[in-house]
Design a protein around this motif. Structure first.
Motif, PDB file in Angstrom:
ATOM      1  N   SER A  14       0.523  -1.284   0.013  1.00 21.19           N
ATOM      2  CA  SER A  14       0.423   0.429   0.003  1.00 21.19           C
ATOM      3  C   SER A  14       0.867   1.130   0.116  1.00 21.19           C
ATOM      4  N   LEU A  15       2.276   1.834   0.626  1.00 17.51           N
ATOM      5  CA  LEU A  15       2.887   2.220   0.772  1.00 17.51           C
ATOM      6  C   LEU A  15       4.047   2.354  -1.093  1.00 17.51           C
ATOM      7  N   GLN A  16       3.699   1.937  -1.715  1.00 13.47           N
ATOM      8  CA  GLN A  16       4.628   2.368  -2.888  1.00 13.47           C
ATOM      9  C   GLN A  16       3.849   2.876  -3.724  1.00 13.47           C
ATOM     10  N   PRO A  17       4.743   3.749  -4.019  1.00 15.55           N
ATOM     11  CA  PRO A  17       3.975   5.138  -4.855  1.00 15.55           C
ATOM     12  C   PRO A  17       2.597   5.385  -5.868  1.00 15.55           C
ATOM     13  N   ALA A  18       2.715   4.490  -6.657  1.00 18.52           N
ATOM     14  CA  ALA A  18       1.100   3.731  -7.274  1.00 18.52           C
ATOM     15  C   ALA A  18       0.406   4.428  -6.232  1.00 18.52           C
ATOM     16  N   ASN A  19       0.271   3.175  -5.497  1.00 14.23           N
ATOM     17  CA  ASN A  19      -0.689   2.691  -4.668  1.00 14.23           C
ATOM     18  C   ASN A  19      -1.276   4.272  -4.095  1.00 14.23           C
ATOM     19  N   LEU A  20      -0.254   4.317  -3.533  1.00  8.13           N
ATOM     20  CA  LEU A  20      -0.133   5.705  -2.699  1.00  8.13           C
ATOM     21  C   LEU A  20      -0.953   7.137  -3.751  1.00  8.13           C
ATOM     22  N   LEU A  21      -0.649   6.971  -4.266  1.00  9.47           N
ATOM     23  CA  LEU A  21      -1.479   8.071  -5.334  1.00  9.47           C
ATOM     24  C   LEU A  21      -2.717   7.857  -5.508  1.00  9.47           C
ATOM     25  N   TYR A  22      -3.495   6.231  -5.944  1.00 13.80           N
ATOM     26  CA  TYR A  22      -4.569   5.965  -6.037  1.00 13.80           C
ATOM     27  C   TYR A  22      -5.168   6.033  -4.798  1.00 13.80           C
ATOM     28  N   CYS A  23      -4.689   6.583  -3.676  1.00 15.46           N
ATOM     29  CA  CYS A  23      -5.694   6.191  -2.157  1.00 15.46           C
ATOM     30  C   CYS A  23      -5.857   7.432  -1.904  1.00 15.46           C
ATOM     31  N   LEU A  24      -4.746   8.664  -2.363  1.00 14.18           N
ATOM     32  CA  LEU A  24      -5.058   9.968  -2.439  1.00 14.18           C
ATOM     33  C   LEU A  24      -6.157  10.433  -3.308  1.00 14.18           C
ATOM     34  N   VAL A  25      -6.131  10.021  -4.323  1.00 19.45           N
ATOM     35  CA  VAL A  25      -7.011  10.198  -5.741  1.00 19.45           C
ATOM     36  C   VAL A  25      -8.594   9.696  -5.114  1.00 19.45           C
ATOM     37  N   GLY A  26      -8.543   8.504  -4.368  1.00 21.77           N
ATOM     38  CA  GLY A  26      -9.993   7.702  -4.293  1.00 21.77           C
ATOM     39  C   GLY A  26     -10.446   8.674  -2.733  1.00 21.77           C
ATOM     40  N   VAL A  27      -9.683   8.866  -2.185  1.00 17.87           N
ATOM     41  CA  VAL A  27     -10.022   9.863  -0.661  1.00 17.87           C
ATOM     42  C   VAL A  27     -10.429  11.187  -0.704  1.00 17.87           C
ATOM     43  N   ILE A  28      -9.833  11.515  -1.650  1.00 16.34           N
ATOM     44  CA  ILE A  28     -10.085  12.818  -2.425  1.00 16.34           C
ATOM     45  C   ILE A  28     -11.757  13.221  -3.481  1.00 16.34           C
ATOM     46  N   VAL A  29     -11.429  12.501  -4.210  1.00 19.79           N
ATOM     47  CA  VAL A  29     -12.942  12.055  -5.061  1.00 19.79           C
ATOM     48  C   VAL A  29     -13.807  11.774  -3.804  1.00 19.79           C
TER      49      VAL A  29
END
Length: 501
Positions: A14-29
């Motif tokens: 989950s702390l891989q850069p790509a997964n962190l980015l998608y997690c951030l996108v998910g919580v913002i959306v």
């Protein structure tokens, strides 16, 4: 020790850069759609499902999960500041939260809501991490008869806990079961309900049903609404709650977390039911119930903790048993199926990277939500002023592009349009479409396990009551149905959903 090792492996994912980015996108959306009334995680996730085709399965599920539990945070912000809940689960928060804002304590109310949410989200995620493997090990011993009985329990509970009329909920489930049977029968090879259409021979596309019932129907229902004036935003002078606030809120958040964790697992339950139940509980256990409705801190902490805990634990039956506890989890199951991952106990053993990566991403997402929500309050509230006539055309364009990209055919767009019209009619008739989606997802699995169980028993239908686990599950289903007959239960259920509406 195994749990600790698995969590470390999950954080490595989950702390891989790509997964962190998608997690951030998910919580913002998720926060944004929680703020905007009329939108919701069901419509948003159904709209984004086609986009997950191009994503890694872990990244896709991390993003979709972030949207779901992020929406619970966003709904509380506008509920407190402008008395406009973006999510059904935040309706109760507005009762005392907005009174606190009117009294000049908007910052304290927002902080209590955020801290209760992150506490509940963290604790319930530990609950998911610890309980899921145990339940999955039990489920591995299930045969077709046990799975059939379990799905019967799920459908019955979904009917009882659905909003509105029980008769309408039963009708929605039955419609879903029929829609799920469209296509070629795997056993006999017979065509069912295809009406000579070649496109229907493979069944109705799940994404088309979900997007039509929720995204398209939502557009039809709200596109004609007038743009409201910009709401008055209460000035936030002090963000950190007082010592007395913490003293009152802490036990309420703990009770809400426990209650929400349990209700999130129940089929048909979810964040909205948990928040209303938590508010009722706090009012009953309080020494000063007259404070509720006049700015009680417990009226904010309890429901906010409950709805976030329920959002997290609703993943347990979906991941371990392959049984969605609500409409959003049915969409998550659809996302897994898109990537050829069968939800159920084998996910933990066959897809450990996905399972533990998804769970640990919830810890990361909860931290992100606290850091995002409080500093950006002004931005979230300004979203309310966006006119629907600008917002929904953009949503419609993304939906059509996503539908066409599934098989590069216009048939999926037309199917979604039909279900959009049907979904709008359901709204007008006050028929909740979520049970239909559960029936659509569980129908093929229910039929498959029924046939397999009868085949193994050489046609003996008593196999469902002679196998102990299956018999117990069917007894639970029968007891649930019996409770509906009781006048006291029926009256209480009507009171709950009348308050929620």
């Amino acid at each position: 020790m195994d749990l600790f090792t698995n969590l470390l492996a999950g954080f490595a994912t989950s702390l891989q850069p790509a997964n962190l980015l998608y997690c951030l996108v998910g919580v913002i959306v998720g926060t944004a759609i929680g703020v905007l009334p009329g939108l919701g995680p069901l419509a948003t996730i159904s709209m984004l499902l086609p986009l997950t085709y191009a994503l890694d399965p872990v990244s896709a599920l991390i993003m979709l999960a972030g949207i779901y539990y992020g929406a619970q945070y966003g709904g509380s912000t506008t509920a407190i500041l402008v008395n406009l809940p973006g999510e059904a689960s935040s309706v109760v928060t507005a009762i005392d939260g907005h009174r606190m804002a009117n009294a000049g304590r908007a910052g304290a109310a927002l902080a209590i809501a955020a801290l209760a949410s992150v506490f509940a989200g963290t604790v319930s995620t530990f609950f998911v991490a610890g309980f899921s493997p145990v339940l999955a090990n039990v489920a591995l011993s299930f045969g077709p008869a046990e799975y059939f009985s379990l799905m019967v329990v799920g459908l019955v509970a979904a009917v009882i806990l659905a909003h509105g009329s029980l008769l309408k909920a039963v009708g929605m489930v039955l419609v879903g079961l029929v829609l799920g049977s469209v296509g070629i029968d795997n056993n006999s090879g017979a065509y069912r309900f295809t009406f000579g259409s070649l496109e229907l021979s493979t069944g109705i596309e799940f994404v088309s049903v979900a997007m039509g019932l929720f995204a398209f129907a939502d557009i039809i229902a709200h596109v004609g609404e007038k743009t409201s004036n910009m709401p008055v935003l209460h000035r936030i002078t002090r963000l950190w709650p007082s010592r007395e606030d913490f003293r009152d809120a802490t036990p309420a958040a703990a009770r809400g977390t426990l209650l929400g964790s349990v209700l999130g697992i129940l089929p048909g339950g979810g964040a909205a039911l948990a928040s209303f139940s938590a508010y009722t509980l706090e009012k009953k256990v309080s020494r000063h119930p007259e404070r509720f409705g006049n700015g009680a801190v417990e009226g904010v902490a309890g429901p906010e903790a409950a709805n976030n805990a329920a959002a997290q634990t609703s993943f347990i039956p979906m991941l371990t048993l392959g049984i969605p506890s609500n409409g959003t989890m049915a969409l998550m199951m659809g996302a897994m199926m898109i990537h050829n991952i069968a939800p159920g106990p084998q996910v933990i053993t066959q897809q450990p990277v996905l399972f533990w990566g998804l769970i640990t991403s919830m810890f990361v997402g909860n931290v992100m939500l606290v850091l995002l929500n409080l500093p950006l309050v002004g931005i979230w509230v300004k979203l309310i002023s966006v006119p629907y006539r600008y917002l929904y055309p953009a949503i419609l364009v993304f939906c059509v592009i996503g539908l066409y990209s599934i098989q590069n055919q216009t048939f999926e767009i037309m199917t979604a349009a039909v279900f959009g019209f049907v979904g709008y009619l359901f709204m007008r008739m006050k028929c909740e479409p979520a049970p239909l989606l559960l029936g659509f997802i569980l129908g093929p699995m229910l039929e498959s396990n029924l046939k397999r169980a009868l085949l193994l028993a050489k046609g003996d239908a008593t196999t469902f009551v002679t196998r102990p686990v299956s018999a117990v599950l069917l007894l639970v289903a029968a007891l649930l149905l019996a409770t509906v007959i009781l006048p006291q239960f029926r009256k209480k259920r009507e009171e709950v959903f009348t308050e929620e509406a």
